[in-house]
Motif scaffolding. Structure first.
Motif, PDB file in Angstrom:
ATOM      1  N   ALA A 134      43.215  69.070  -8.311  1.00  0.00           N
ATOM      2  CA  ALA A 134      44.619  69.065  -8.717  1.00  0.00           C
ATOM      3  C   ALA A 134      44.763  69.446 -10.185  1.00  0.00           C
ATOM      4  O   ALA A 134      45.683  70.185 -10.561  1.00  0.00           O
ATOM      5  N   VAL A 135      43.843  68.970 -11.021  1.00  0.00           N
ATOM      6  CA  VAL A 135      43.865  69.318 -12.443  1.00  0.00           C
ATOM      7  C   VAL A 135      43.669  70.816 -12.624  1.00  0.00           C
ATOM      8  O   VAL A 135      44.415  71.483 -13.361  1.00  0.00           O
ATOM      9  N   VAL A 160      40.622  66.896 -21.995  1.00  0.00           N
ATOM     10  CA  VAL A 160      41.918  67.194 -21.377  1.00  0.00           C
ATOM     11  C   VAL A 160      41.830  67.036 -19.870  1.00  0.00           C
ATOM     12  O   VAL A 160      42.720  66.471 -19.221  1.00  0.00           O
ATOM     13  N   ASN A 161      40.735  67.532 -19.288  1.00  0.00           N
ATOM     14  CA  ASN A 161      40.537  67.471 -17.841  1.00  0.00           C
ATOM     15  C   ASN A 161      40.544  66.028 -17.361  1.00  0.00           C
ATOM     16  O   ASN A 161      41.257  65.665 -16.410  1.00  0.00           O
ATOM     17  N   VAL A 162      39.749  65.182 -18.000  1.00  0.00           N
ATOM     18  CA  VAL A 162      39.627  63.790 -17.563  1.00  0.00           C
ATOM     19  C   VAL A 162      40.936  63.034 -17.760  1.00  0.00           C
ATOM     20  O   VAL A 162      41.370  62.268 -16.881  1.00  0.00           O
ATOM     21  N   LEU A 163      41.610  63.241 -18.891  1.00  0.00           N
ATOM     22  CA  LEU A 163      42.881  62.556 -19.141  1.00  0.00           C
ATOM     23  C   LEU A 163      43.946  62.982 -18.131  1.00  0.00           C
ATOM     24  O   LEU A 163      44.712  62.148 -17.634  1.00  0.00           O
ATOM     25  N   THR A 164      43.998  64.284 -17.825  1.00  0.00           N
ATOM     26  CA  THR A 164      44.956  64.763 -16.825  1.00  0.00           C
ATOM     27  C   THR A 164      44.632  64.178 -15.457  1.00  0.00           C
ATOM     28  O   THR A 164      45.536  63.812 -14.689  1.00  0.00           O
ATOM     29  N   CYS A 165      43.342  64.087 -15.156  1.00  0.00           N
ATOM     30  CA  CYS A 165      42.903  63.475 -13.899  1.00  0.00           C
ATOM     31  C   CYS A 165      43.403  62.041 -13.806  1.00  0.00           C
ATOM     32  O   CYS A 165      43.909  61.616 -12.758  1.00  0.00           O
ATOM     33  N   PHE A 166      43.292  61.298 -14.893  1.00  0.00           N
ATOM     34  CA  PHE A 166      43.760  59.909 -14.900  1.00  0.00           C
ATOM     35  C   PHE A 166      45.259  59.831 -14.600  1.00  0.00           C
ATOM     36  O   PHE A 166      45.717  58.933 -13.889  1.00  0.00           O
ATOM     37  N   VAL A 167      46.020  60.779 -15.149  1.00  0.00           N
ATOM     38  CA  VAL A 167      47.469  60.797 -14.917  1.00  0.00           C
ATOM     39  C   VAL A 167      47.762  61.035 -13.429  1.00  0.00           C
ATOM     40  O   VAL A 167      48.600  60.335 -12.829  1.00  0.00           O
ATOM     41  N   GLY A 379      41.968  53.215  -7.024  1.00  0.00           N
ATOM     42  CA  GLY A 379      42.313  54.183  -8.064  1.00  0.00           C
ATOM     43  C   GLY A 379      41.385  54.099  -9.257  1.00  0.00           C
ATOM     44  O   GLY A 379      40.923  55.126  -9.777  1.00  0.00           O
ATOM     45  N   ILE A 380      41.084  52.874  -9.692  1.00  0.00           N
ATOM     46  CA  ILE A 380      40.185  52.700 -10.837  1.00  0.00           C
ATOM     47  C   ILE A 380      38.787  53.217 -10.501  1.00  0.00           C
ATOM     48  O   ILE A 380      38.146  53.894 -11.318  1.00  0.00           O
ATOM     49  N   MET A 381      38.302  52.928  -9.302  1.00  0.00           N
ATOM     50  CA  MET A 381      36.962  53.373  -8.911  1.00  0.00           C
ATOM     51  C   MET A 381      36.871  54.896  -8.830  1.00  0.00           C
ATOM     52  O   MET A 381      35.900  55.498  -9.295  1.00  0.00           O
ATOM     53  N   TYR A 386      34.975  59.882 -11.241  1.00  0.00           N
ATOM     54  CA  TYR A 386      35.183  61.265 -11.675  1.00  0.00           C
ATOM     55  C   TYR A 386      34.847  61.434 -13.150  1.00  0.00           C
ATOM     56  O   TYR A 386      34.176  62.390 -13.546  1.00  0.00           O
ATOM     57  N   ALA A 387      35.305  60.502 -13.974  1.00  0.00           N
ATOM     58  CA  ALA A 387      35.077  60.605 -15.419  1.00  0.00           C
ATOM     59  C   ALA A 387      33.587  60.604 -15.733  1.00  0.00           C
ATOM     60  O   ALA A 387      33.097  61.434 -16.501  1.00  0.00           O
ATOM     61  N   VAL A 388      32.859  59.689 -15.122  1.00  0.00           N
ATOM     62  CA  VAL A 388      31.419  59.591 -15.387  1.00  0.00           C
ATOM     63  C   VAL A 388      30.696  60.848 -14.920  1.00  0.00           C
ATOM     64  O   VAL A 388      29.892  61.443 -15.656  1.00  0.00           O
ATOM     65  N   MET A 389      30.978  61.267 -13.694  1.00  0.00           N
ATOM     66  CA  MET A 389      30.295  62.448 -13.153  1.00  0.00           C
ATOM     67  C   MET A 389      30.666  63.717 -13.920  1.00  0.00           C
ATOM     68  O   MET A 389      29.829  64.587 -14.140  1.00  0.00           O
TER      69      MET A 389
END
Length: 518
Positions: A134-135, A160-167, A379-381, A386-389
């Motif tokens: 989606a990002v 930017v990718n990870v922050l957008t993913c979180f959103v 959602g947190i998991m 995603y962030a770690v990987m």
């Protein structure tokens, strides 16, 4: 967060399910919210045809060549067989825990817990992948809309990718938390849009296929399985097909919230699989006729376009309407991201309800009648995974997606075999029971475990996937088996913390089925 209702195993510590109260299942989920159409739309949304096809067509053609349509058909066979097993189990014991609950009732708490872990792991992994896709398409769409190519490059910026993913994950969690009414409205819009665009894409591909430099005419030989050279090719193609069909079981996950859940949820799962098969065959044939299977230009074997087939073919096929395809894939991944939360959240709820996980997972939102704690936890998991990987390595993330096939085969196959074992005393009572409770589940379950073993053997080699390895063993194998093995570790911890479930005190074969509102 809104105030929550706590449903604890103490209310049914003997294993008996408490009776449903006016329109509410024993877990606190609100019944009768979805009809057949809504559940089918939810199933299609989770499978995400537009997103799945754009990333799967290339790799599948790479394995199967011109036999792509027959591979989709072969991959469909275990799916339809397993869906029939799910339907039988749901009619007998409708429960949002699906695999976890049914496998526990058939094979006991230890095997049931691992079945639930396989489902959860697969969903958490795919949720993280959907958010990432989606990002990518979000910034690609912005780039196409504004005519600024540099915007597409923002997806490559890790921060930017990870922050957008979180959103995106937060938005999906918010919609899921608010309940199925909100989810239904969102899915009608997103699924309807992607299907309309796919229809436009197919129609224009058929209309203009002969004008393409790489075009090939339709041939019935594309459905000839004997033209596939090795079983390894078939297994690889089926493994990819399993991924593209996966997700229809979300229809069963919402059985406690569906009108006449014993019948509707199972029927919806089967209908979803059939509808998606029709979509895949139509799109794959149209795409092959227009693009061909060459390894240059628009050819489907061109590895440079494998990650996103539709982006490469949208302009040649759709001309000025090409931006609609980017919007369709974006809406497809966003819709799937939101609807996929239904499965892990309700599985976590069931595991908490029966005492297989800590009590907070059994909490249901008082206002929205949704598994609030479990939804937020999922959602947190997924966001954390995603962030770690993503930070560790793109190769690790991509290989984890390949390992997803192992987990899907594991828990689908286990559920199918659980059906045959659970109904073993009634399989010879009628021809219907013999076919639907024994033959279909065994064939589907054994077939999936064969693919599981073949994929495991193939993925042992480092060249499988990204080519990464750990002490000479392929990273896909390490991740796939490692994630399943980590479930065994968590299970042993839970057995110490929550021993009641593992001693058979909360869920057994003779535990009465939940009273699901009509």
């Amino acid at each position: 967060m809104t105030e929550t209702i706590r449903t604890s195993t103490s209310a049914h510590g003997s294993g008996s399910a408490s009776p449903a109260t006016a329109g509410t299942s024993p877990k606190g989920l609100k019944g009768g919210q979805l009809g057949l159409l809504a559940v089918v739309v939810l199933g299609i949304s989770t499978i995400a045809p537009a997103y799945t096809l754009t990333s799967a067509l290339g790799p599948t053609v790479n394995e199967a060549g011109l036999q792509l349509p027959v591979i989709f058909l072969i991959g469909f066979i275990p799916m339809i067989l397993v869906s029939l097993a799910y339907r039988e189990l749901n009619a007998d014991s409708p429960d949002s825990g699906t695999t976890f609950t049914w496998v526990t009732k058939a094979f006991g708490p230890w095997v049931g817990w691992m079945g639930g872990w396989g489902l959860l792991a697969a969903n958490i992994i795919v949720l993280s992948n959907l958010a990432g896709v989606a990002v990518d398409f979000f910034y690609l769409f912005l780039s196409q809309l504004t005519g600024s190519p540099e915007l597409a490059g923002l997806a490559a910026n890790k921060a930017v990718n990870v922050l957008t993913c979180f959103v995106f994950v937060a938005l999906a969690v918010w919609v899921s938390y608010r309940g199925l009414h909100t989810t239904k409205l969102v899915q009608y819009c997103l699924v309807g849009f992607q299907l309309v665009v796919l229809g436009l894409f197919v129609g224009m591909a058929f209309a203009n296929w002969s004008a393409s430099d790489t075009a090939i005419p339709f041939s019935w030989e594309w459905f000839d399985v004997t033209r596939i050279e090795t079983f390894g090719q078939i297994a690889a193609g089926i493994s990819l097909s399993i991924f593209v069909y996966w997700g229809w079981d979300v229809c069963l996950t919402v059985n406690e919230e569906t009108s006449n859940g014993k019948r509707t949820a199972g029927l919806a799962g089967t209908l979803t699989a059939v509808i998606v098969l029709a979509i895949y065959l139509t799109v794959s044939i149209a795409t092959m006729m227009f693009a061909g299977v060459g390894d240059t230009g628009n050819g489907l074997n061109n590895t440079e376009i494998h990650e996103n087939i539709f982006t490469a073919l949208a302009s040649p096929i759709m001309g000025p309407f090409a931006i609609l395809m980017s919007m369709a894939v974006l809406s497809s991944s966003a819709a799937s991201l939101q609807s996929t939360f239904m499965s892990p959240s309700r599985s976590l709820l069931a595991m908490g309800y029966y005492g297989a996980l800590p009590e907070p997972f059994s909490r249901v939102s008082r206002k929205f009648a949704t598994p609030g704690f479990a939804t937020v936890a999922a959602g947190i998991m997924s966001a954390g995974f995603y962030a770690v990987m993503h930070v560790v390595s793109e190769n690790v993330l991509n290989d984890t997606i390949l390992a997803l096939g192992l987990m899907i085969c594991f828990y689908y196959g286990l559920t199918a075999l659980a059906c045959a074992w659970y109904f073993r005393h009634s399989v010879f009572s009628s021809l219907r029971h013999f076919l639907l409770r024994l033959v279909c589940p065994v064939l589907g379950g054994v077939g999936l475990f064969v693919v599981f073993l073949q994929t495991a053997v193939d993925s042992w080699a480092p060249e499988f996937g990204s080519g990464s390895e750990v002490f000479g063993v392929g990273l896909v194998f390490v991740l796939g088996v490692g994630i399943l093995a980590s479930g065994a570790v968590v299970m042993l911890i839970m057995a110490r913390v929550r021993p009641g479930f593992f001693r058979g005190g909360t869920l057994r074969r003779d535990t009465p089925a939940l009273v699901v509102p009509e």
